[in-house]
Design an enzyme around this catalytic site. Sequence first.
Site, PDB file in Angstrom:
ATOM      1  N   SER A 133       0.858  -1.199   0.000  1.00  0.00           N
ATOM      2  CA  SER A 133       0.000   0.000   0.000  1.00  0.00           C
ATOM      3  C   SER A 133       0.885   1.237   0.000  1.00  0.00           C
ATOM      4  O   SER A 133       2.004   1.209   0.543  1.00  0.00           O
ATOM      5  CB  SER A 133      -0.875   0.014   1.265  1.00  0.00           C
ATOM      6  OG  SER A 133      -1.555   1.253   1.377  1.00  0.00           O
ATOM      7  N   TYR A 146      -1.860  -0.316  10.409  1.00  0.00           N
ATOM      8  CA  TYR A 146      -2.000  -0.850   9.041  1.00  0.00           C
ATOM      9  C   TYR A 146      -0.780  -0.428   8.218  1.00  0.00           C
ATOM     10  O   TYR A 146      -0.164  -1.242   7.528  1.00  0.00           O
ATOM     11  CB  TYR A 146      -3.281  -0.316   8.406  1.00  0.00           C
ATOM     12  CG  TYR A 146      -3.433  -0.608   6.929  1.00  0.00           C
ATOM     13  CD1 TYR A 146      -3.830  -1.860   6.482  1.00  0.00           C
ATOM     14  CD2 TYR A 146      -3.164   0.380   5.976  1.00  0.00           C
ATOM     15  CE1 TYR A 146      -3.963  -2.129   5.120  1.00  0.00           C
ATOM     16  CE2 TYR A 146      -3.287   0.123   4.613  1.00  0.00           C
ATOM     17  CZ  TYR A 146      -3.695  -1.132   4.197  1.00  0.00           C
ATOM     18  OH  TYR A 146      -3.817  -1.402   2.848  1.00  0.00           O
TER      19      TYR A 146
END
Length: 248
Positions: A133, A146
């Site tokens: 990501s 995250y």
Amino acid sequence: MSLDIYKTAIVTGASRGIGAALVRRLRAKGLTVHAVARSADALDALKRETGCVPHALDVADRAAVVKTFAGMPVDVLVNNAGILAPAGAIFDHDAASVDKLFQINVAGVINFLAAAAPGMKARRRGHIVNVSSMAGLMISPGIPVYAASKAALHSLSQTLRIDLHGSNVRVSEIAPGRVKSGMHLQMMDDPKAAQERYYDGLRCLEPEDVADAIMFVLAAPERMDVTLMEINPTDQSYGGVNYHRAQG
Ligand code: NAP
């Protein structure tokens, strides 16, 4: 460019979003696709639609992953399964959610590498795609744990190339910005509020955009490894400076 050198793929996180879009594309190219997620019903629907081979399991379950996939002559492994967590500061994350994020987003990837990478190395054929990501590459307030899990995946992806050096196995990391997959609905208690906060009125990426990028990476000539690809919505950018002005 063609995918002719690859016959068999594993896609984790295949029940919806980016993973399901990728399964459709790989099946359209004629590969045997092993589709992994926890939702058996969604995988069965994808099997009926595409002819993929469903595997309802948790990527964090090392024993189940190794039992199912070790020894399988797989050419492509796409580590795509991942979760977000409710938005908050680092110190707001409870121990259980930290553990869950790392078990799925990091240990889950390692579990599949343990099952598939040694065979690829021995056969001198394979392509591992890790879906990380932009959050793992940038400072990411609101989603710090995250982001840390995806930063770990970035590090693993870099080191994996060294572990596989000279083996002819390619390692590619795909780092998307915001994708309108529904994943962000996990970030707030009220999914409707999350929909408004993260998607409505914003031109995000679609899951198909990322799946198409992975197909490009897989179809590149065997001499070429796209090692890191950042894919962002045109309307999303990163950066800035925070400065606290002392009073008095
Ligand atoms: P999504 O629609 O929420 O899909 C996530 C997939 O992962 C689902 O198929 C889910 O299936 C699977 N999964 C989650 N936990 C699992 C577990 N323990 N075992 C097996 N499968 C599991 O999200 P997405 O947007 O397609 O995300 C795919 C990947 O892209 C993730 O790694 C995510 O971090 C990354 N990414 C997404 C964005 C974004 O903006 N959406 C941006 C950058 C990176 P089950 O729930 O059925 O298990």
